[in-house]
Design a protein around this motif. Structure first.
Motif, PDB file in Angstrom:
ATOM      1  N   LEU A   1       0.828  -0.862   0.033  1.00  0.00           N
ATOM      2  CA  LEU A   1       0.161   0.208   0.057  1.00  0.00           C
ATOM      3  C   LEU A   1       0.854   1.161  -0.377  1.00  0.00           C
ATOM      4  O   LEU A   1       0.587   2.464  -0.611  1.00  0.00           O
ATOM      5  N   VAL A   2       2.178   1.076   0.489  1.00  0.00           N
ATOM      6  CA  VAL A   2       2.689   2.748   0.562  1.00  0.00           C
ATOM      7  C   VAL A   2       2.855   3.100  -1.414  1.00  0.00           C
ATOM      8  O   VAL A   2       3.022   2.082  -1.579  1.00  0.00           O
ATOM      9  N   LEU A   3       3.646   4.128  -0.732  1.00  0.00           N
ATOM     10  CA  LEU A   3       4.123   4.533  -2.328  1.00  0.00           C
ATOM     11  C   LEU A   3       5.363   3.644  -2.894  1.00  0.00           C
ATOM     12  O   LEU A   3       6.802   3.712  -2.383  1.00  0.00           O
ATOM     13  N   PRO A   4       5.410   3.041  -3.782  1.00  0.00           N
ATOM     14  CA  PRO A   4       6.608   2.682  -4.799  1.00  0.00           C
ATOM     15  C   PRO A   4       7.581   3.907  -5.183  1.00  0.00           C
ATOM     16  O   PRO A   4       6.644   4.701  -5.834  1.00  0.00           O
TER      17      PRO A   4
ATOM     18  N   MET B   1      14.040  11.810 -10.284  1.00  0.00           N
ATOM     19  CA  MET B   1      13.418  12.765  -9.472  1.00  0.00           C
ATOM     20  C   MET B   1      15.080  12.342  -8.810  1.00  0.00           C
ATOM     21  O   MET B   1      15.701  11.696  -9.263  1.00  0.00           O
ATOM     22  N   ASP B   2      15.432  13.434  -7.553  1.00  0.00           N
ATOM     23  CA  ASP B   2      17.585  13.777  -7.365  1.00  0.00           C
ATOM     24  C   ASP B   2      17.125  11.912  -5.738  1.00  0.00           C
ATOM     25  O   ASP B   2      18.370  10.931  -6.108  1.00  0.00           O
ATOM     26  N   SER B   3      16.105  11.761  -5.903  1.00  0.00           N
ATOM     27  CA  SER B   3      15.733  10.094  -4.340  1.00  0.00           C
ATOM     28  C   SER B   3      14.537   9.778  -4.403  1.00  0.00           C
ATOM     29  O   SER B   3      13.756  10.404  -4.094  1.00  0.00           O
ATOM     30  N   CYS B   4      14.481   8.233  -4.295  1.00  0.00           N
ATOM     31  CA  CYS B   4      13.441   7.746  -3.784  1.00  0.00           C
ATOM     32  C   CYS B   4      14.166   6.507  -2.843  1.00  0.00           C
ATOM     33  O   CYS B   4      14.884   5.480  -3.841  1.00  0.00           O
ATOM     34  N   THR B   5      13.440   5.848  -1.904  1.00  0.00           N
ATOM     35  CA  THR B   5      14.017   4.949  -0.644  1.00  0.00           C
ATOM     36  C   THR B   5      12.741   4.758  -0.355  1.00  0.00           C
ATOM     37  O   THR B   5      12.265   5.093   0.422  1.00  0.00           O
ATOM     38  N   SER B   6      12.068   3.415  -0.671  1.00  0.00           N
ATOM     39  CA  SER B   6      11.465   2.963   0.508  1.00  0.00           C
ATOM     40  C   SER B   6      12.106   1.741   1.876  1.00  0.00           C
ATOM     41  O   SER B   6      12.809   0.895   1.017  1.00  0.00           O
ATOM     42  N   GLU B   7      11.312   1.411   3.054  1.00  0.00           N
ATOM     43  CA  GLU B   7      12.200   1.018   4.094  1.00  0.00           C
ATOM     44  C   GLU B   7      11.031   0.250   4.535  1.00  0.00           C
ATOM     45  O   GLU B   7      10.043   0.565   4.855  1.00  0.00           O
TER      46      GLU B   7
ATOM     47  N   SER C   1       5.996  -0.989   9.462  1.00  0.00           N
ATOM     48  CA  SER C   1       5.496   0.221   9.315  1.00  0.00           C
ATOM     49  C   SER C   1       6.964   0.409   7.264  1.00  0.00           C
ATOM     50  O   SER C   1       7.679   0.069   7.224  1.00  0.00           O
ATOM     51  N   ALA C   2       5.634   0.314   6.938  1.00  0.00           N
ATOM     52  CA  ALA C   2       6.609   1.027   5.104  1.00  0.00           C
ATOM     53  C   ALA C   2       7.000   2.309   5.442  1.00  0.00           C
ATOM     54  O   ALA C   2       5.475   2.628   5.599  1.00  0.00           O
ATOM     55  N   LEU C   3       7.543   2.862   4.543  1.00  0.00           N
ATOM     56  CA  LEU C   3       7.560   4.302   4.663  1.00  0.00           C
ATOM     57  C   LEU C   3       8.458   4.344   3.190  1.00  0.00           C
ATOM     58  O   LEU C   3       9.926   3.795   2.911  1.00  0.00           O
ATOM     59  N   THR C   4       7.707   5.736   3.039  1.00  0.00           N
ATOM     60  CA  THR C   4       9.074   5.762   1.234  1.00  0.00           C
ATOM     61  C   THR C   4       8.817   7.290   1.146  1.00  0.00           C
ATOM     62  O   THR C   4       7.722   8.220   2.522  1.00  0.00           O
ATOM     63  N   VAL C   5      10.285   7.276   1.495  1.00  0.00           N
ATOM     64  CA  VAL C   5      10.891   9.025   1.042  1.00  0.00           C
ATOM     65  C   VAL C   5      11.341   9.557  -0.031  1.00  0.00           C
ATOM     66  O   VAL C   5      12.362   8.897  -0.438  1.00  0.00           O
ATOM     67  N   TYR C   6      10.817  10.146  -0.675  1.00  0.00           N
ATOM     68  CA  TYR C   6      11.514  10.675  -1.858  1.00  0.00           C
ATOM     69  C   TYR C   6      11.524  11.796  -2.061  1.00  0.00           C
ATOM     70  O   TYR C   6      11.332  13.487  -1.309  1.00  0.00           O
ATOM     71  N   GLN C   7      12.219  12.627  -3.356  1.00  0.00           N
ATOM     72  CA  GLN C   7      13.123  13.819  -3.341  1.00  0.00           C
ATOM     73  C   GLN C   7      13.251  14.104  -4.798  1.00  0.00           C
ATOM     74  O   GLN C   7      13.709  14.007  -5.294  1.00  0.00           O
TER      75      GLN C   7
END
Length: 416
Positions: free
Chosen positions: A161-164, A173-179, A185-191
């Protein structure tokens, strides 16, 4: 089979996931958010009907418990009624002003000026938008909270369900990580950028968090005082990646989201001859049907469609499913020479070169058409991205496994 990569750009899918908690609001709104606006409108209608098309929540791990993040010493800033642990208090209203005060306590040193707020007592999910200035220039900020609909008895994987992150590199993009965090919990952070073509210098960064309890936190920021229409005011948005993680992962949001009503189970594909299966339902069912022992490194979905990038240790392999009701009048040419099962289901299989630009890519497909008109098509590739070269000799799933997935009774059942 329609291509999600061409028809639904990653930038729109990214914005879609990060904005669905916010419903309809003025900021943000660009190419980056077109799909999000559409889903936001659907979410509003569904919430008014008390039917939200989202996926099942896992068993509660502890409402309001702190999210485990490295070096996260976030104080418990929940209103006293929530911090007390009193389950009856969890259902009390949290106002928009409460949300603003809580957000201010979590932000680094600076000033936050709220522009729009929604508490937990409205038809739409809680929301805070405004401008944060840490002394280095103002940046727009948006926080959305939502509760994912409980559906079925089987636990779901927040990774579905988290943003892939995009499968084909960083997609501009400059960066995108999913962990996956230690609590599941699943966490995606993007720049990334407000405009993928970089016609303006406005950067758009964000964090999307889905917890095992079925809670979603979406946090977005820009390096301008508004998402569009204003010149950039600083080189980068005010919050760093670590700060995005800290604010989005703060345990206080769980207690607040717990005060939202639990959405009812979404309508299934069986609710009408041409009803589209919600994306989260497709993903849940596909996840449950995949063989065990396969790592899922990415995911994507839309109504009637879902995909995972799998890895069995031998290389990435994309698997995708299309669920299409109301296809009884489908041209019989597509099923010429089809195998016919006892219940009238038609089956055709294909093992052909890939449809995209990747070298040496193969696509294995099992295409089925049931008597009631439900078509389920499952394909697997020997690459994680059809536009990239093959990463392995064959797909991670065998033709028999694809057949078992396509013919599963889960696709026609209201239950998981």
């Amino acid at each position: 089979m329609p291509s999600h990569q061409n028809d639904d750009p990653f930038e729109s899918r990214l914005s879609d996931a990060l904005h669905r908690a916010g419903g309809s609001f003025d900021s943000p709104r660009t190419e980056l958010t077109a799909a999000g606006a559409r889903r936001g409108r659907r979410m509003q209608v569904q919430r008014r009907a008390a039917v939200v098309g989202s996926a099942a929540a896992l068993a509660l791990v502890g409402v309001g418990g702190a999210l485990i993040l490295p070096d996260d010493h976030t104080p418990d800033t929940r209103p006293a009624s929530l911090a007390s642990g009193d389950r009856t208090a969890e259902k009390k209203t949290v106002s928009g002003d409460d949300l603003v005060r809580t957000l201010r306590e979590l932000l680094p040193e600076g000033t936050f000026t709220a522009a729009e707020t929604r508490g937990t007592d409205g038809e739409l999910p809680p929301l805070v938008t405004g401008v944060f200035d840490d002394g280095e220039g103002p940046g727009a900020l948006s926080l959305g909270l939502d509760r994912i609909a409980a559906d079925g008895e089987e636990p779901i994987d927040p990774r579905a369900l988290v943003l892939p992150c995009p499968e084909n590199g960083q997609a501009g993009m400059d960066s995108c990580t999913s962990e996956v965090l230690s609590d599941g919990s699943a966490l995606t952070v993007y720049q990334g950028y407000e405009y993928p073509d970089r016609r303006a210098d406005t950067k758009a960064w964000g964090a999307d968090l889905v917890t095992p309890d079925g809670y979603r936190v979406s946090l977005l920021e820009w390096n301008a005082p508004a998402e569009k229409g204003e010149p950039v005011s600083r080189p980068e948005p005010p919050l760093s990646v670590a700060q995005l993680k800290k604010v989005a992962g703060a345990g206080v949001w769980r207690g607040i989201i717990a005060s939202l009503p639990v959405p009812e189970k979404p309508a299934s594909a069986g609710s009408g001859p041409s009803a589209q299966m919600p994306a989260t339902v497709v993903m849940r069912k596909l996840a449950l049907l995949l063989p065990k022992g396969l790592d899922r490194t990415a995911a994507d979905s839309q109504e009637g469609f879902g995909s995972f990038v799998l890895d069995d240790g031998k290389g990435a392999s994309l698997v995708q499913v299309n669920v299409q009701p109301g296809m009884s009048d489908l041209s019989r040419e597509l099923f010429g020479g089809a195998e016919i099962l006892a219940d009238g289901t038609l089956i055709v299989t294909h093992q052909v070169p890939g449809e995209k630009a990747g070298a040496d890519v193969v696509m294995w497909t099992v295409d089925t058409l049931r008597k009631d008109g439900l078509r389920v098509v499952v394909s697997a590739f020997n690459t994680g991205d059809q536009n990239q070269d093959a990463t392995r000799a064959e797909p991670a799933l065998t033709m028999k496994q694809l057949r078992d997935i396509a013919l599963s009774a889960r696709w026609t059942s209201d239950e998981d």
